[in-house]
Design a protein around this motif. Structure first.
Motif, short mmCIF file in Angstrom:
data_model
loop_
_atom_site.label_atom_id
_atom_site.label_comp_id
_atom_site.label_asym_id
_atom_site.label_seq_id
_atom_site.Cartn_x
_atom_site.Cartn_y
_atom_site.Cartn_z
N SER A 95 8.03 -1.99 -6.61
CA SER A 95 7.70 -1.51 -5.27
C SER A 95 6.63 -0.45 -5.35
N THR A 96 6.04 -0.15 -4.20
CA THR A 96 5.06 0.94 -4.12
C THR A 96 5.70 2.26 -4.54
N GLU A 97 6.95 2.47 -4.15
CA GLU A 97 7.64 3.71 -4.48
C GLU A 97 7.82 3.85 -6.00
N PHE A 137 2.07 -5.69 -12.84
CA PHE A 137 2.56 -5.91 -11.48
C PHE A 137 3.31 -7.22 -11.30
N LYS A 138 3.82 -7.81 -12.39
CA LYS A 138 4.36 -9.17 -12.30
C LYS A 138 5.51 -9.30 -11.29
N VAL A 153 -2.84 -11.47 6.76
CA VAL A 153 -1.61 -11.53 5.95
C VAL A 153 -1.44 -10.21 5.22
N VAL A 154 -0.20 -9.94 4.80
CA VAL A 154 0.10 -8.75 4.02
C VAL A 154 0.66 -9.22 2.68
N VAL A 155 0.04 -8.77 1.58
CA VAL A 155 0.41 -9.28 0.26
C VAL A 155 0.61 -8.14 -0.72
N GLN A 156 1.36 -8.43 -1.78
CA GLN A 156 1.46 -7.52 -2.91
C GLN A 156 0.40 -7.89 -3.95
N PRO A 157 0.11 -7.00 -4.91
CA PRO A 157 -1.07 -7.19 -5.78
C PRO A 157 -0.98 -8.36 -6.74
N ASN A 158 0.23 -8.81 -7.10
CA ASN A 158 0.31 -9.87 -8.09
C ASN A 158 0.44 -11.26 -7.47
N LEU A 249 -4.30 2.95 -7.51
CA LEU A 249 -3.54 1.74 -7.78
C LEU A 249 -3.29 1.02 -6.46
N VAL A 250 -3.71 -0.22 -6.34
CA VAL A 250 -3.50 -1.02 -5.14
C VAL A 250 -2.11 -1.65 -5.21
N THR A 251 -1.26 -1.33 -4.24
CA THR A 251 0.11 -1.87 -4.25
C THR A 251 0.40 -2.81 -3.09
N GLU A 252 -0.51 -2.85 -2.12
CA GLU A 252 -0.33 -3.73 -0.96
C GLU A 252 -1.69 -3.90 -0.30
#
Length: 500
Positions: A95-97, A137-138, A153-158, A249-252
């Motif tokens: 997670s981002t946290e 980021f797997k 859309v909203v995505v996570q980095p991996n 760091l890009v997390t989202e």
């Protein structure tokens, strides 16, 4: 490709975590020369790293110190590293946290961070030149939301762009940037990549609305909300895109999507010479018709595709244009007619244009497998895959292709290597690839530097889509000047200082 902070990149400074002693002369400067940079004070002692891992374990963050795993995060089939250029541990946040927890802990302990996602990055962008830890980021590979009415859309980095489009296709939507299969969206943001669709749809920077970021000290920020335009302060989103992980760091990511192209046709045409293919591409560009894609591969590229066995299609080993068409039937028919006429005029040996879905997949699959096919041509695992990423204004694209080919083919040493050229000729981006033994690295890099120099002489760039990484770092000043690099360095150091 990687998707976040790196330990050492083209601005010759770590992006992550170390203690800085600033003086008044530093604070009063708008730019920062390398000579004026404060010394690096990483603490990568065994005790400090073990303390970090113990702390992260208590925070339920997965990690490993397995040497094979650590090496795999810095050295891939696309880009190699020296033995010492690897992380000591790999971390797997969910997670981002958790990413924030890692960054804060590393910042406090002066431990460098690199990141990893798809691993398709070229040019040494994954090297852990300062050691430290790597964030993999797997586990952050989800499509978080689809707003069909808003086309975003909203995505996570991996999450990969291929996987995203598989989800979008049944909804009649698609995400255009298309680098190598296997590339992940976080890394695509970091490198400001593009691909075969860039001629028609633009590059990654044209498709990002906002980003969620973790800064060097663990601070979490969101650069914007979801509207298509905003004048609210500095454009932090586009500052991060293409920064190659040196700033955050890009997390989202919130990404634009668009309507799936209608009435899609794909074609390929082979020619007796590379120049004939270039001439057709230039003529199409000047015709005023905007095709979906125009790609050109030389005979060596097609030959290596044949040998690799990666493509379903059997293609003659000749310079080949790959083209895409879409839109209203009348428009597509007119474009196809123009292409056939130009191809015939320039001596095309074979032309096929089809709307059959299976043939589209087969023909375009030939072009898309090329990057992996070139890597597969290595005779020995230690062989190197080196390349250029030069791009020039469209009017000078023919010069770039012709003169690059002359530079490479005219070099006596290159006769012992495998050399090939492929280009996104629709937007003037041409890749010259060399596969050579490791002992020939210096000679091959010297030759490719001349190709990049040629691009600069033609008002072009040393990198159109792959990024600077380590391989092109020393050439960046030739393009933007010393003061340009000094300004980048200042921005980078300020992003660390404010969190220290």
């Amino acid at each position: 490709m990687h998707a976040g902070c790196t330990s050492d990149r083209y601005i010759a400074q770590p992006s992550s975590n170390f203690n800085l002693n600033f003086n008044m002369s530093y604070n009063n400067k708008s730019t920062l020369s390398l000579e004026d940079c404060p010394p690096l004070t990483f603490d990568h002692s065994e005790q400090n790293l073990n303390g970090l891992l113990h702390h992260l374990k208590a925070c339920k963050i997965e990690s490993t110190t397995d040497v094979t795993e650590c090496v795999s995060k810095a050295s891939t089939k696309h880009s190699s590293c020296l033995p010492h250029e690897r992380p000591t541990a790999v971390l797997y946040p969910r997670s981002t946290e958790q990413v924030s927890t890692i960054a804060k802990a590393c910042h406090e302990r002066s431990i460098a961070i690199t990141t990893f996602a798809g691993g398709t990055s070229l040019g040494g962008a994954l090297r852990s030149t300062r050691g430290g830890v790597c964030i993999d980021f797997k586990h952050m590979d989800q499509l978080l939301d689809v707003h069909e009415d808003d086309l975003d859309v909203v995505v996570q980095p991996n999450m990969g762009w291929v996987e995203l489009n598989q989800v979008l296709e049944p909804r009649g939507l698609f995400f255009p940037p298309d680098p190598a299969p296997g590339a992940k969206l976080g890394g695509m943001v970091a490198m400001s990549c593009s691909g075969t669709n860039a001629y028609r749809y633009g590059t990654m920077k044209d498709w990002v609305i906002s980003l969620t970021l973790v800064l060097a000290d663990g601070t979490i920020i969101k650069t914007r909300n979801r509207p298509r335009k905003s004048s609210a302060g500095y454009d932090l989103t586009h500052l991060i895109i293409g920064s190659e992980g040196t700033l955050a760091l890009v997390t989202e990511a919130v990404l634009k999507v668009t309507i799936l192209p209608k009435n899609l046709h794909v074609g390929m045409a082979s020619f007796p010479s590379l120049q004939a293919g270039v001439n057709v591409a230039v003529a199409v560009l000047k015709s005023g018709h905007l095709l979906e894609a125009i790609e050109l591969a030389d005979a060596e590229c097609v030959l290596v595709i044949q040998r690799s066995g990666l493509a379903e299609e059997a293609v003659d080993a000749a310079p080949t244009l790959f083209l895409k068409f879409a839109g209203p039937q009348k428009t597509v028919d007119e474009q196809i007619q123009i292409v056939r006429s130009l191809a015939s005029h320039h001596g095309a040996e074979k032309v096929e244009i089809t709307s059959e879905k299976s043939r589209i997949t087969s023909i375009w699959g030939v072009r898309k497998c090329l990057a992996h096919a070139l890597v597969a041509v290595k005779r020995d695992p230690t062989d190197l895959f080196l390349h250029t990423d030069a791009a020039v204004p469209i009017s000078k694209m023919a010069d770039l292709v012709e003169k690059s080919n002359q530079l490479v083919r005219g070099n006596p040493k290159s006769k012992a290597w495998f050399c090939a050229s492929v280009g996104h000729v629709g937007d003037g981006n041409v890749h010259t690839a060399i596969v050579c033994p490791a002992h020939a690295r210096h000679d091959a890099e010297e030759l490719l530097a001349k190709v990049h120099g040629l691009a600069l002489d033609l008002d072009g760039t040393i990198t159109g889509e792959h990024g600077v990484g380590m391989e092109l770092r020393d050439l960046l000043a030739d393009e933007v000047g010393e003061e340009g690099v000094n300004l980048m360095r200042k921005i980078n150091l300020l992003s660390i200082r404010e969190g220290s």
